[in-house]
Design a protein around this motif. Structure first.
Motif, PDB file in Angstrom:
ATOM      1  N   PHE A 191     -37.629  14.906   1.685  1.00  0.00           N
ATOM      2  CA  PHE A 191     -38.379  14.153   1.077  1.00  0.00           C
ATOM      3  C   PHE A 191     -39.005  14.591  -0.266  1.00  0.00           C
ATOM      4  O   PHE A 191     -39.589  15.461  -0.499  1.00  0.00           O
ATOM      5  CB  PHE A 191     -39.420  13.387   1.503  1.00  0.00           C
ATOM      6  N   LYS A 192     -38.922  14.342  -1.420  1.00  0.00           N
ATOM      7  CA  LYS A 192     -39.151  14.534  -2.562  1.00  0.00           C
ATOM      8  C   LYS A 192     -41.151  14.294  -2.711  1.00  0.00           C
ATOM      9  O   LYS A 192     -41.601  12.550  -3.010  1.00  0.00           O
ATOM     10  CB  LYS A 192     -38.739  14.567  -3.938  1.00  0.00           C
ATOM     11  N   LEU A 193     -41.836  14.779  -2.632  1.00  0.00           N
ATOM     12  CA  LEU A 193     -43.449  14.695  -2.894  1.00  0.00           C
ATOM     13  C   LEU A 193     -43.807  15.262  -4.564  1.00  0.00           C
ATOM     14  O   LEU A 193     -43.882  15.943  -5.141  1.00  0.00           O
ATOM     15  CB  LEU A 193     -43.923  15.581  -1.793  1.00  0.00           C
ATOM     16  N   ASP A 194     -44.393  14.771  -4.529  1.00  0.00           N
ATOM     17  CA  ASP A 194     -45.764  14.517  -5.951  1.00  0.00           C
ATOM     18  C   ASP A 194     -46.702  15.335  -5.546  1.00  0.00           C
ATOM     19  O   ASP A 194     -47.559  14.325  -4.736  1.00  0.00           O
ATOM     20  CB  ASP A 194     -45.212  13.848  -6.572  1.00  0.00           C
ATOM     21  N   THR A 195     -46.766  16.114  -5.264  1.00  0.00           N
ATOM     22  CA  THR A 195     -48.459  16.751  -5.733  1.00  0.00           C
ATOM     23  C   THR A 195     -48.958  16.907  -6.740  1.00  0.00           C
ATOM     24  O   THR A 195     -49.674  18.227  -6.297  1.00  0.00           O
ATOM     25  CB  THR A 195     -48.295  18.035  -4.360  1.00  0.00           C
ATOM     26  N   SER A 196     -48.936  16.598  -7.419  1.00  0.00           N
ATOM     27  CA  SER A 196     -49.861  16.676  -8.810  1.00  0.00           C
ATOM     28  C   SER A 196     -51.041  15.985  -8.638  1.00  0.00           C
ATOM     29  O   SER A 196     -52.126  16.188 -10.025  1.00  0.00           O
ATOM     30  CB  SER A 196     -49.052  16.175 -10.052  1.00  0.00           C
ATOM     31  N   GLY A 197     -52.031  15.833  -7.711  1.00  0.00           N
ATOM     32  CA  GLY A 197     -52.851  15.345  -7.004  1.00  0.00           C
ATOM     33  C   GLY A 197     -53.293  14.088  -7.831  1.00  0.00           C
ATOM     34  O   GLY A 197     -53.970  13.220  -7.339  1.00  0.00           O
ATOM     35  N   GLN A 198     -52.275  13.028  -7.398  1.00  0.00           N
ATOM     36  CA  GLN A 198     -51.988  11.325  -7.191  1.00  0.00           C
ATOM     37  C   GLN A 198     -52.682  10.752  -6.332  1.00  0.00           C
ATOM     38  O   GLN A 198     -52.466  11.567  -5.601  1.00  0.00           O
ATOM     39  CB  GLN A 198     -51.382  10.877  -8.239  1.00  0.00           C
ATOM     40  N   ARG A 199     -53.770  10.373  -6.799  1.00  0.00           N
ATOM     41  CA  ARG A 199     -54.965   9.328  -5.750  1.00  0.00           C
ATOM     42  C   ARG A 199     -53.724   8.350  -5.025  1.00  0.00           C
ATOM     43  O   ARG A 199     -53.022   7.770  -5.881  1.00  0.00           O
ATOM     44  CB  ARG A 199     -55.725   8.975  -5.837  1.00  0.00           C
ATOM     45  N   VAL A 200     -53.934   8.587  -3.537  1.00  0.00           N
ATOM     46  CA  VAL A 200     -52.881   7.125  -2.734  1.00  0.00           C
ATOM     47  C   VAL A 200     -53.673   6.929  -1.765  1.00  0.00           C
ATOM     48  O   VAL A 200     -54.380   7.540  -0.587  1.00  0.00           O
ATOM     49  CB  VAL A 200     -51.889   8.040  -2.424  1.00  0.00           C
ATOM     50  N   VAL A 201     -53.799   5.715  -1.907  1.00  0.00           N
ATOM     51  CA  VAL A 201     -55.291   4.384  -1.280  1.00  0.00           C
ATOM     52  C   VAL A 201     -53.997   4.361  -0.144  1.00  0.00           C
ATOM     53  O   VAL A 201     -53.345   3.239  -0.491  1.00  0.00           O
ATOM     54  CB  VAL A 201     -55.246   3.623  -1.547  1.00  0.00           C
ATOM     55  N   VAL A 202     -54.697   4.648   0.961  1.00  0.00           N
ATOM     56  CA  VAL A 202     -53.697   3.863   2.181  1.00  0.00           C
ATOM     57  C   VAL A 202     -54.729   3.294   3.564  1.00  0.00           C
ATOM     58  O   VAL A 202     -56.002   3.876   4.014  1.00  0.00           O
ATOM     59  CB  VAL A 202     -53.234   5.727   3.375  1.00  0.00           C
ATOM     60  N   ASP A 203     -54.776   2.223   2.936  1.00  0.00           N
ATOM     61  CA  ASP A 203     -55.816   1.288   3.420  1.00  0.00           C
ATOM     62  C   ASP A 203     -54.774  -0.024   3.927  1.00  0.00           C
ATOM     63  O   ASP A 203     -54.640  -0.336   3.139  1.00  0.00           O
ATOM     64  CB  ASP A 203     -56.678   1.052   3.008  1.00  0.00           C
ATOM     65  N   PRO A 204     -55.588  -0.903   4.724  1.00  0.00           N
ATOM     66  CA  PRO A 204     -56.892  -0.426   5.864  1.00  0.00           C
ATOM     67  C   PRO A 204     -56.158   0.206   6.815  1.00  0.00           C
ATOM     68  O   PRO A 204     -54.870  -0.127   7.417  1.00  0.00           O
ATOM     69  CB  PRO A 204     -56.819  -1.502   6.324  1.00  0.00           C
ATOM     70  N   VAL A 205     -56.565   1.655   7.651  1.00  0.00           N
ATOM     71  CA  VAL A 205     -55.946   1.487   8.995  1.00  0.00           C
ATOM     72  C   VAL A 205     -56.936   1.400   9.884  1.00  0.00           C
ATOM     73  O   VAL A 205     -57.643   2.067   9.966  1.00  0.00           O
ATOM     74  CB  VAL A 205     -55.741   3.209   8.648  1.00  0.00           C
ATOM     75  N   THR A 206     -56.648   0.774  10.506  1.00  0.00           N
ATOM     76  CA  THR A 206     -57.260   0.112  11.843  1.00  0.00           C
ATOM     77  C   THR A 206     -56.773   0.038  13.372  1.00  0.00           C
ATOM     78  O   THR A 206     -55.640   0.640  13.004  1.00  0.00           O
ATOM     79  CB  THR A 206     -57.650  -1.490  11.452  1.00  0.00           C
ATOM     80  N   ARG A 207     -56.964  -0.221  14.447  1.00  0.00           N
ATOM     81  CA  ARG A 207     -56.306  -0.095  15.313  1.00  0.00           C
ATOM     82  C   ARG A 207     -55.262  -1.350  15.506  1.00  0.00           C
ATOM     83  O   ARG A 207     -54.522  -1.223  16.565  1.00  0.00           O
ATOM     84  CB  ARG A 207     -57.316  -0.107  16.739  1.00  0.00           C
ATOM     85  N   ILE A 208     -55.285  -2.433  14.812  1.00  0.00           N
ATOM     86  CA  ILE A 208     -54.788  -3.390  14.466  1.00  0.00           C
ATOM     87  C   ILE A 208     -53.796  -3.154  13.556  1.00  0.00           C
ATOM     88  O   ILE A 208     -53.679  -2.979  12.542  1.00  0.00           O
ATOM     89  CB  ILE A 208     -55.110  -4.729  14.399  1.00  0.00           C
ATOM     90  N   GLU A 209     -52.436  -3.537  13.924  1.00  0.00           N
ATOM     91  CA  GLU A 209     -51.235  -2.807  13.233  1.00  0.00           C
ATOM     92  C   GLU A 209     -51.724  -3.307  11.690  1.00  0.00           C
ATOM     93  O   GLU A 209     -50.614  -4.614  10.859  1.00  0.00           O
ATOM     94  CB  GLU A 209     -50.114  -3.575  13.248  1.00  0.00           C
TER      95      GLU A 209
END
Length: 134
Positions: A10-28
């Motif tokens: 996989f190719k990853l962009d590591t230029s510092g772009q912000r990626v929001v991962v939400d909501p991370v909860t106990r429910i899927e």
């Protein structure tokens, strides 16, 4: 732009772009962030199925929480030893869903409960009731 490749290709962009991962909860509930990150648009039927599954899980969770976790604080099964099997039977006879609603049936249940109480193995039924002096 800085791009690097992971060991699995996989190719990853590591230029510092912000990626929001939400909501991370106990429910899927975090699939939206994965789909957004990969640019996937799911069909409306798939979204409806997801919603039905999530709501079914919510109903299940409420039932489990109340009857298995919370009800023991409110219900004292030992009080059933004081119940009148005949009156219980009469109150259940109005419903066709209780074919075994005879006084003998409820007396048998009461006797089984009495043996259980006398065995001293009440476990979670022992002390969370309003009638408990603590």
């Amino acid at each position: 732009m800085s791009v690097r490749t992971t060991p699995n290709g996989f190719k990853l962009d590591t230029s510092g772009q912000r990626v929001v991962v939400d909501p991370v909860t106990r429910i899927e509930g975090h699939m939206r962030c994965v789909e957004d990150a990969l640019g996937i648009q799911i069909p409306e039927n798939a979204n409806s199925i997801r919603n039905i599954m999530q709501l079914t899980l919510q109903v299940h969770d409420h039932l489990v929480h109340f009857y298995h976790l919370h009800a023991l604080d409110w219900v004292n099964p030992v009080n059933a030893l004081k119940a009148d099997p005949k009156a219980t039977s009469e109150s259940q006879m109005v419903s066709p869903h209780h074919p075994k609603s005879s006084p003998g049936y409820f007396r048998d249940i009461q006797n089984r409960l009495k043996r259980f109480v006398e065995s001293g193995q009440l476990g979670p039924f022992k002390n969370g009731y309003w009638s408990n002096p603590a």
